[in-house]
Every structure is written in structure tokens, then in C-alpha cells.
Scaffold this motif. Structure first.
Motif, PDB file in Angstrom:
ATOM      1  N   LEU A  65     -51.242  51.373  19.527  1.00  0.00           N
ATOM      2  CA  LEU A  65     -50.875  49.976  19.336  1.00  0.00           C
ATOM      3  C   LEU A  65     -51.493  49.170  20.472  1.00  0.00           C
ATOM      4  O   LEU A  65     -51.295  49.495  21.643  1.00  0.00           O
ATOM      5  CB  LEU A  65     -49.340  49.862  19.364  1.00  0.00           C
ATOM      6  N   THR A  66     -52.272  48.125  20.137  1.00  0.00           N
ATOM      7  CA  THR A  66     -52.965  47.354  21.174  1.00  0.00           C
ATOM      8  C   THR A  66     -52.696  45.860  21.098  1.00  0.00           C
ATOM      9  O   THR A  66     -52.904  45.158  22.070  1.00  0.00           O
ATOM     10  CB  THR A  66     -54.490  47.555  21.088  1.00  0.00           C
ATOM     11  N   ARG A  67     -52.261  45.367  19.948  1.00  0.00           N
ATOM     12  CA  ARG A  67     -52.113  43.921  19.770  1.00  0.00           C
ATOM     13  C   ARG A  67     -50.820  43.579  19.054  1.00  0.00           C
ATOM     14  O   ARG A  67     -50.231  44.395  18.371  1.00  0.00           O
ATOM     15  CB  ARG A  67     -53.282  43.372  18.969  1.00  0.00           C
ATOM     16  N   CYS A  68     -50.480  42.314  19.201  1.00  0.00           N
ATOM     17  CA  CYS A  68     -49.295  41.763  18.543  1.00  0.00           C
ATOM     18  C   CYS A  68     -49.700  40.433  17.916  1.00  0.00           C
ATOM     19  O   CYS A  68     -50.276  39.582  18.587  1.00  0.00           O
ATOM     20  CB  CYS A  68     -48.201  41.550  19.583  1.00  0.00           C
ATOM     21  N   GLY A  69     -49.435  40.261  16.648  1.00  0.00           N
ATOM     22  CA  GLY A  69     -49.669  38.979  15.986  1.00  0.00           C
ATOM     23  C   GLY A  69     -48.331  38.300  15.763  1.00  0.00           C
ATOM     24  O   GLY A  69     -47.388  38.933  15.292  1.00  0.00           O
ATOM     25  N   LEU A 104     -42.584  38.220  22.322  1.00  0.00           N
ATOM     26  CA  LEU A 104     -43.730  38.033  23.214  1.00  0.00           C
ATOM     27  C   LEU A 104     -43.496  38.717  24.554  1.00  0.00           C
ATOM     28  O   LEU A 104     -44.403  39.337  25.114  1.00  0.00           O
ATOM     29  CB  LEU A 104     -44.025  36.546  23.406  1.00  0.00           C
ATOM     30  N   HIS A 105     -42.293  38.598  25.067  1.00  0.00           N
ATOM     31  CA  HIS A 105     -41.938  39.245  26.335  1.00  0.00           C
ATOM     32  C   HIS A 105     -42.085  40.761  26.215  1.00  0.00           C
ATOM     33  O   HIS A 105     -42.675  41.411  27.084  1.00  0.00           O
ATOM     34  CB  HIS A 105     -40.504  38.859  26.716  1.00  0.00           C
ATOM     35  N   ALA A 106     -41.576  41.324  25.137  1.00  0.00           N
ATOM     36  CA  ALA A 106     -41.658  42.766  24.923  1.00  0.00           C
ATOM     37  C   ALA A 106     -43.110  43.217  24.765  1.00  0.00           C
ATOM     38  O   ALA A 106     -43.512  44.243  25.324  1.00  0.00           O
ATOM     39  CB  ALA A 106     -40.851  43.166  23.690  1.00  0.00           C
ATOM     40  N   SER A 107     -43.887  42.461  24.030  1.00  0.00           N
ATOM     41  CA  SER A 107     -45.302  42.805  23.827  1.00  0.00           C
ATOM     42  C   SER A 107     -46.053  42.810  25.149  1.00  0.00           C
ATOM     43  O   SER A 107     -46.834  43.722  25.426  1.00  0.00           O
ATOM     44  CB  SER A 107     -45.955  41.827  22.856  1.00  0.00           C
ATOM     45  N   ALA A 108     -45.818  41.792  25.963  1.00  0.00           N
ATOM     46  CA  ALA A 108     -46.477  41.713  27.265  1.00  0.00           C
ATOM     47  C   ALA A 108     -46.047  42.881  28.147  1.00  0.00           C
ATOM     48  O   ALA A 108     -46.866  43.503  28.830  1.00  0.00           O
ATOM     49  CB  ALA A 108     -46.159  40.385  27.944  1.00  0.00           C
ATOM     50  N   ARG A 113     -51.946  42.839  23.766  1.00  0.00           N
ATOM     51  CA  ARG A 113     -52.539  41.497  23.707  1.00  0.00           C
ATOM     52  C   ARG A 113     -51.880  40.780  22.547  1.00  0.00           C
ATOM     53  O   ARG A 113     -51.741  41.342  21.471  1.00  0.00           O
ATOM     54  CB  ARG A 113     -54.031  41.576  23.458  1.00  0.00           C
ATOM     55  N   ASP A 114     -51.493  39.539  22.783  1.00  0.00           N
ATOM     56  CA  ASP A 114     -50.849  38.815  21.690  1.00  0.00           C
ATOM     57  C   ASP A 114     -51.800  37.787  21.087  1.00  0.00           C
ATOM     58  O   ASP A 114     -52.666  37.252  21.747  1.00  0.00           O
ATOM     59  CB  ASP A 114     -49.537  38.163  22.130  1.00  0.00           C
ATOM     60  N   PHE A 115     -51.617  37.594  19.808  1.00  0.00           N
ATOM     61  CA  PHE A 115     -52.343  36.576  19.056  1.00  0.00           C
ATOM     62  C   PHE A 115     -51.279  35.695  18.426  1.00  0.00           C
ATOM     63  O   PHE A 115     -50.443  36.174  17.664  1.00  0.00           O
ATOM     64  CB  PHE A 115     -53.224  37.204  17.974  1.00  0.00           C
ATOM     65  N   ARG A 116     -51.286  34.422  18.765  1.00  0.00           N
ATOM     66  CA  ARG A 116     -50.280  33.488  18.258  1.00  0.00           C
ATOM     67  C   ARG A 116     -50.969  32.464  17.364  1.00  0.00           C
ATOM     68  O   ARG A 116     -52.043  31.977  17.700  1.00  0.00           O
ATOM     69  CB  ARG A 116     -49.613  32.752  19.403  1.00  0.00           C
ATOM     70  N   ILE A 117     -50.308  32.141  16.275  1.00  0.00           N
ATOM     71  CA  ILE A 117     -50.839  31.120  15.384  1.00  0.00           C
ATOM     72  C   ILE A 117     -49.677  30.390  14.729  1.00  0.00           C
ATOM     73  O   ILE A 117     -48.669  31.005  14.372  1.00  0.00           O
ATOM     74  CB  ILE A 117     -51.788  31.729  14.325  1.00  0.00           C
ATOM     75  N   ALA A 166     -54.815  39.218  14.336  1.00  0.00           N
ATOM     76  CA  ALA A 166     -54.773  39.773  15.688  1.00  0.00           C
ATOM     77  C   ALA A 166     -55.812  40.885  15.834  1.00  0.00           C
ATOM     78  O   ALA A 166     -56.483  40.983  16.865  1.00  0.00           O
ATOM     79  CB  ALA A 166     -53.377  40.304  16.007  1.00  0.00           C
ATOM     80  N   LEU A 167     -55.956  41.691  14.811  1.00  0.00           N
ATOM     81  CA  LEU A 167     -56.929  42.782  14.849  1.00  0.00           C
ATOM     82  C   LEU A 167     -58.360  42.278  14.670  1.00  0.00           C
ATOM     83  O   LEU A 167     -59.294  42.825  15.249  1.00  0.00           O
ATOM     84  CB  LEU A 167     -56.605  43.818  13.773  1.00  0.00           C
ATOM     85  N   ALA A 168     -58.523  41.249  13.853  1.00  0.00           N
ATOM     86  CA  ALA A 168     -59.858  40.737  13.540  1.00  0.00           C
ATOM     87  C   ALA A 168     -60.432  39.859  14.635  1.00  0.00           C
ATOM     88  O   ALA A 168     -61.634  39.674  14.722  1.00  0.00           O
ATOM     89  CB  ALA A 168     -59.822  39.958  12.227  1.00  0.00           C
ATOM     90  N   THR A 169     -59.561  39.320  15.462  1.00  0.00           N
ATOM     91  CA  THR A 169     -60.001  38.400  16.504  1.00  0.00           C
ATOM     92  C   THR A 169     -60.381  39.196  17.742  1.00  0.00           C
ATOM     93  O   THR A 169     -59.591  39.969  18.262  1.00  0.00           O
ATOM     94  CB  THR A 169     -58.870  37.411  16.836  1.00  0.00           C
ATOM     95  N   HIS A 170     -61.584  39.016  18.197  1.00  0.00           N
ATOM     96  CA  HIS A 170     -62.082  39.734  19.373  1.00  0.00           C
ATOM     97  C   HIS A 170     -61.206  39.423  20.573  1.00  0.00           C
ATOM     98  O   HIS A 170     -60.856  38.275  20.828  1.00  0.00           O
ATOM     99  CB  HIS A 170     -63.534  39.338  19.642  1.00  0.00           C
ATOM    100  N   SER A 171     -60.857  40.425  21.338  1.00  0.00           N
ATOM    101  CA  SER A 171     -59.946  40.296  22.481  1.00  0.00           C
ATOM    102  C   SER A 171     -60.308  39.160  23.420  1.00  0.00           C
ATOM    103  O   SER A 171     -59.446  38.424  23.871  1.00  0.00           O
ATOM    104  CB  SER A 171     -59.931  41.587  23.293  1.00  0.00           C
TER     105      SER A 171
END
Length: 184
Positions: A65-69, A104-108, A113-117, A166-171
Motif C-alpha cells: 500500500l503506497t497511496r491514499c485517495g 489523512l492523519h492515519a495515512s500520513a 502519499r495522499d491524493f485529495r480531490i 491516486a494510483l494514476a497520478t505521478h507521485s
């Protein structure tokens, strides 16, 4: 799709606790502030536990697991507590924000890496990234959920789209794109 789960970010899932600002509305100022603080800490703890459990489950499948959307509300920043508690609409918004912040706190804390929209920008942005019309995109997400059975609700479909983004967006571009696509 690796996991489908609705996480409860309160220990006691009753009206009093699952909507903290609604409960705080009936309290005096100091009590309300203390209650919200306790509920925020509880939500953070439970969100962290849920993310760690998801990390463990994905590792068992040989994945990391590397990202969070995360979908954001479309509104403005919240005012001070007294103003929130004086407005039923702001109370609803604050309850949602409390739980989003916990995720967001837990993901960090887990190093994701978080992706917010903003939710109102989701379909347009996903359509551009995946080069699909909104209807086609929703059709694909609907089909993806069919094996999981009912209900496959709109919030689950939108969460799936946020995860895809989140996965499609380059870090390296995540924070730049967050600024571009979350401005009012």
C-alpha cells in the motif's frame, strides 16, 4: 479491487458518537470542545488501526500500500466551534471533516502519499486522466463492483475513482495537481 470495507471511526456506533458535532451542539462550550477533542483522537486511532490492517492484508497478497485517495467536501474551511454549533449545515460539514482529517492523519502516519480531490471535480478530472466520458467511466466502476454484490453505492464508486486517480497520478505531481484541482 483488493478490499471493500466501511470503516467506523467511532468505538460506539450510536447517533451520539457517530455524529460528534451533532452531540456537541447540545453541550456547553467547554464540554463540547472536550468531547470533540476526544472524538477526534478516537477517530484518528481507529483510522490508523484500519489503515494498518489494510496494509497487512495487502502485504499478504504480495502488494504494498503506497497511496491514499480521498474525496473532499466542496465547501470552504470551517469557522470556530461556536459558529459551527450554531449552524445545522456546518455541523454536518464538520462531522465529515473530522473523519476525513482522521483518515489523512492515519495515512500520513503510515507513510502513504495522499491524493485529495473535491467530490464535485472527481468525474471531470477522472474523465480527463482516463480519457473517458463520465457515463463510460461510471459504467466501468459499476461493472467492477458487480461481483461484490449489492449495495455498490455511489460513495463506494466515487472512492474507487479517487483511488484510481491516486494510483494514476505521478507521485511528484500530486501536490501540484492537488492545488490545481482543489481551488474554488
Amino acid at each position: 479491487m483488493l478490499a471493500r470495507r466501511r470503516v467506523h471511526l467511532v468505538e460506539t456506533f450510536t447517533y451520539e458518537f457517530r455524529q460528534p458535532y451533532h452531540t456537541a451542539e447540545k453541550m456547553l462550550g467547554g464540554q463540547a470542545r472536550e468531547f470533540i477533542s476526544r472524538m477526534q483522537a478516537e477517530a484518528r486511532r481507529l483510522a490508523y488501526r484500519a489503515v494498518r490492517e489494510l496494509e497487512s492484508r495487502t502485504q499478504e497478497q504480495g502488494l504494498k500500500l503506497t497511496r491514499c485517495g480521498l474525496l473532499l467536501a466542496s465547501g470552504r474551511p470551517l469557522p470556530v466551534l461556536e459558529k459551527i454549533l450554531a449552524s445545522h449545515a456546518l455541523i454536518h460539514t464538520a462531522d465529515g471533516e473530522l473523519f476525513r482529517e482522521a483518515l489523512l492523519h492515519a495515512s500520513a502516519r503510515c507513510g502513504l502519499r495522499d491524493f485529495r480531490i473535491k467530490d464535485k471535480e472527481l468525474l471531470d478530472r477522472a474523465g480527463k486522466i482516463f480519457r473517458l466520458k463520465s457515463a463510460d467511466l461510471l459504467g466501468r466502476v459499476t461493472e467492477l463492483g458487480r461481483p461484490f454484490g449489492s449495495p455498490w453505492s455511489q460513495d463506494e464508486k466515487f472512492a474507487t475513482l479517487a483511488a484510481w486517480l491516486a494510483l494514476a497520478t505521478h507521485s511528484k505531481n500530486i501536490s501540484k495537481q492537488r492545488e490545481e484541482f482543489s481551488t474554488p
